[in-house]
Write an enzyme that holds these catalytic residues in place. Structure first.
Site, PDB file in Angstrom:
ATOM      1  N   HIS A 269       0.841  -1.216   0.000  1.00  0.00           N
ATOM      2  CA  HIS A 269       0.000   0.000   0.000  1.00  0.00           C
ATOM      3  C   HIS A 269       0.874   1.264   0.000  1.00  0.00           C
ATOM      4  O   HIS A 269       0.699   2.140   0.852  1.00  0.00           O
ATOM      5  CB  HIS A 269      -0.909   0.089   1.231  1.00  0.00           C
ATOM      6  N   ASP A 320      -4.945  -9.133   0.378  1.00  0.00           N
ATOM      7  CA  ASP A 320      -5.024  -8.359   1.623  1.00  0.00           C
ATOM      8  C   ASP A 320      -6.198  -8.754   2.519  1.00  0.00           C
ATOM      9  O   ASP A 320      -6.148  -9.749   3.213  1.00  0.00           O
ATOM     10  CB  ASP A 320      -5.030  -6.868   1.275  1.00  0.00           C
TER      11      ASP A 320
HETATM   12 ZN    ZN Z   1      -2.501  -5.586   4.905  1.00  0.00          ZN
END
Ligand code: ZN
Length: 453
Positions: A269, A320
């Protein structure tokens, strides 16, 4: 027994072969690739492509998928989602974690992933006390991977504080915490164990700059010098603002200023960056860990993909929070996010006349293999025979050849066209079904129904 397979089409490291043969040894490693038909080979119709490494997963979050999609005003954001997630995990037992991870890994294999990086921070019991065996929770993840056949890069997470500047942990964070000694012991023990286990690797992870003290991060890097290193880096603007208040630097800027970052690192991210930060990642060899479906679900923001690619940056894909467990979904969403933002098409194609799907797929295979530090992500001699067989008899793939097969799978077909999946040479999914899926789904249903009451 060594085995040879002959596919109608095979996406080898050197390009498409039609037909294409792959020979695999007892350890699941590719020993030969050929375009010559082999009369002794098992013949399989369809197009065989490499399995995708999934570089970022929190397995337990799969059981939360669909439960956080309720309106709640302007403050309904990543941080309110995180609060719900903390509440959910206070009740999870080791058995629950194994049941959820096993179901998830079956779904991953059926969705085109053949290896996974498990970013693992749920270490201790509900009160924060370590289990009698501190590797208990990690063992559950290893067991889930073994039951399903997916290759595992296990990433125990160092988590030491509640927020920037040594803030005390919240109650919901107590299951995550380590001091440096217990963390190093955990990683060392798991690394030793992995040396005798096939298709496993142990690295380490830092949860984020907000959750790890800088001194402990340095100490861990000094002591644990092998295996991949992953970190959540700049997922949310609030995190960037807090980092600026704490250090006068942005997260990526701080990390590069403080540590030597190379291809051992996976920056998950890396969403909110300046041009200079994007350039630092691209030039370092670190892999940008992108999780488009989760980043969309949580309202994170868009990764600056064009700038990263222009400077030769590498990236891989992760599922994720596991709201979506489909490799094609992640590739498609990565491209679509950029199209919506830039009002253009085929943003990630590696050049004029080249396929967007193939460009993204090949780049994500390379980056994923680097981030997981396993011999995966390519059908070539010496790599694991991680293979996904697409059903070219499916109507959506009719008349397709070469990279148009990839583009059609990614943009139009998805998991529905996946027929068989081989993990390290073992055919774990056959005609769309995993050999253990009924048993694993039964246990999962019982677990989630109990957790729902
Ligand atoms: Zn994560």
């Amino acid at each position: 027994m060594p085995q040879t397979y002959q596919f109608d089409h095979l996406l080898s490291a050197g390009g498409w072969l039609s037909p294409g043969c792959v020979s695999v040894d007892d350890g699941g490693i590719i020993t030969a690739i050929s375009k010559d038909p082999d009369s002794n080979a098992e013949k399989l119709s369809g197009a065989c492509i490499p399995g995708m490494p999934n570089l970022h997963s929190h397995a337990f979050q799969r059981a939360l998928a669909g439960l956080t999609e309720i309106g709640g005003g302007a403050e309904n954001n990543f941080w309110s989602w995180q609060k719900v997630m903390y509440e959910f995990l206070t009740i999870l037992t080791p058995e629950d974690v194994e049941a959820i991870a096993a179901q998830l890994y079956v779904e991953m294999l059926k969705g085109g992933y053949t290896s996974v990086g498990e970013f693992h921070y749920l270490h201790h019991g509900p009160s924060g006390t370590a289990y009698d065996d501190p590797t208990e929770m990690s063992n559950r993840i290893f067991s889930a991977a073994r039951q399903t056949g997916i290759a595992l890069s296990h990433l125990p997470v160092l988590y030491t504080q509640g927020g920037f500047g040594d803030q005390p942990p919240l109650n919901g964070q107590k299951r995550f915490l380590h001091d440096i000694d217990s963390f190093v012991r955990l990683v060392s023990e798991l690394q030793t164990r992995c040396r005798s286990l096939p298709c496993t690797e142990t690295g380490m992870a830092f949860h984020s700059l907000r959750a790890v003290s800088p001194a402990m991060m340095t100490e861990a890097l000094d002591i644990i010098t092998e295996g991949p290193v992953h970190i959540h880096i700049a997922e949310q603007m609030r995190e960037v603002t807090q980092c600026l208040e704490w250090s006068r630097q942005r997260p990526v800027e701080w990390l590069f200023d403080t540590h030597h970052i190379d291809n051992r690192w996976c920056l998950v991210h890396a969403t909110h960056m300046t041009k200079e930060e994007t350039a630092s990642i691209a030039k370092s060899g670190a892999v940008a860990g992108l999780c488009p479906s989760t980043e969309a679900n949580l309202g994170d923001g868009l990764f600056p993909l064009p700038g990263h690619l222009e400077q030769g940056g590498s990236f891989g894909l992760g599922s994720d929070s596991n709201t979506s467990v489909d490799a094609a979904d992640e590739i498609r969403l990565l491209e679509y996010g950029q199209r919506l933002h830039l009002q253009q098409r085929n943003i990630a194609a590696a050049g004029d006349g080249l396929s967007t799907g193939a460009s993204l797929f090949q780049a994500a295979l390379r980056g994923g293999a680097t981030a997981l530090a396993q011999p995966v992500g390519s059908l070539r001699i010496g790599r694991q025979a991680d293979m996904v067989l697409l059903d070219t008899d499916h109507p959506v793939l009719a008349g397709r050849s070469g990279d148009a097969i990839l583009d059609t799978w990614i943009f139009a077909g998805g998991r529905a066209v996946i027929k068989d999946v081989f993990a390290a040479g073992r055919r774990v999914v056959r005609d769309g079904r995993h050999a253990e899926e009924d048993r694993i789904a039964d246990t999962y249903r019982q677990t989630v129904r109990r957790l729902s009451h």
